[in-house]
Design an enzyme around this catalytic site. Sequence first.
Site: not given
Length: 321
Positions: A49, A51, A53, A55, A178, A204
Amino acid sequence: MTWLDILYHPIWAVSTALLALVVRIQRRGRWDPQACTVQLKGKTTIVTGANTGIGKFIALDFARRGARVIMACRSESRGTAALGEIREKTGNSDVHLRLVDVSSLDSVREFAARILEEEKALHILVNNAGVSGLPRGITKDGLEVSFATNHLGPFLLTNLLLDLIKRSAPARIVNLSSVNHKKGHVDFSHFHGENLTYYMDKVYNHTKLHNVICTNELARRLEGTGVTATSVHPGIVMTEVLRHYPLIVRLIFNLIGFFFFKSAEEGAVSSIYCAVAEEMEGITGKYFDCDCSLTLPGPLARDAALAVKDFEVCERLTSKL
């Protein structure tokens, strides 16, 4: 109380936002990636991930330290754009894009096979890619899509690359979880989309609990190998993870978050800390908060017997029959 509670309990909005601001100011000085002189020249890293945020900023930091960075992304166009930006900002040409959809076990296997064919070492693996708020969906593997994306795909990827990581020791595995894992529950029927309530971040939360549980069990299994595994809470961060939520939710979150929540760059700090900080050498099977502090995870995440069972169930679900 999380940002979702703020949406439905307005009386807490101002006090919670002010508290978030105070905590954010207090924590800024705890650990600064730019002050960390650790270099990664000669080290190979993978960030899923990467690309956008968090990451993207993790990959950017690794590139600045001279690492060989493999950006594992689902979107070729967005990945290519991020790749060009990171190369330009860091001057590091050893940054590469490899495509993978972590919700697809076949895609994960193809990605891992290419990595094993092309790479001689892997020193840092950061499982960052994740989603929240997806509607119910079942993948072609028969798995609930949020669980496949947030947990089972990364779980399989880690296991497929584990021998390479072991040969590269000392090495580190960092899994983004999280604080919401504390609100999650373990029900193995969830993996197939059964007995789930699709309301805001409930699914989530369950996936993030499995992240911490299996990271702890992985760390136990890796004892003595020179490979560490940690899980991290990045904080309440302004990223695209909410793109599947209703517009009104995103608007309220962005309005409050603009003033009080972390940027993606700030949200990347705790993951970078676990991946590169010298004081993290040998630290494994632990959970770290967004201020880079060692924190006790929720009770279910500390259940050793549950961890063994969870890990074994995930192994069976991701094995190629």
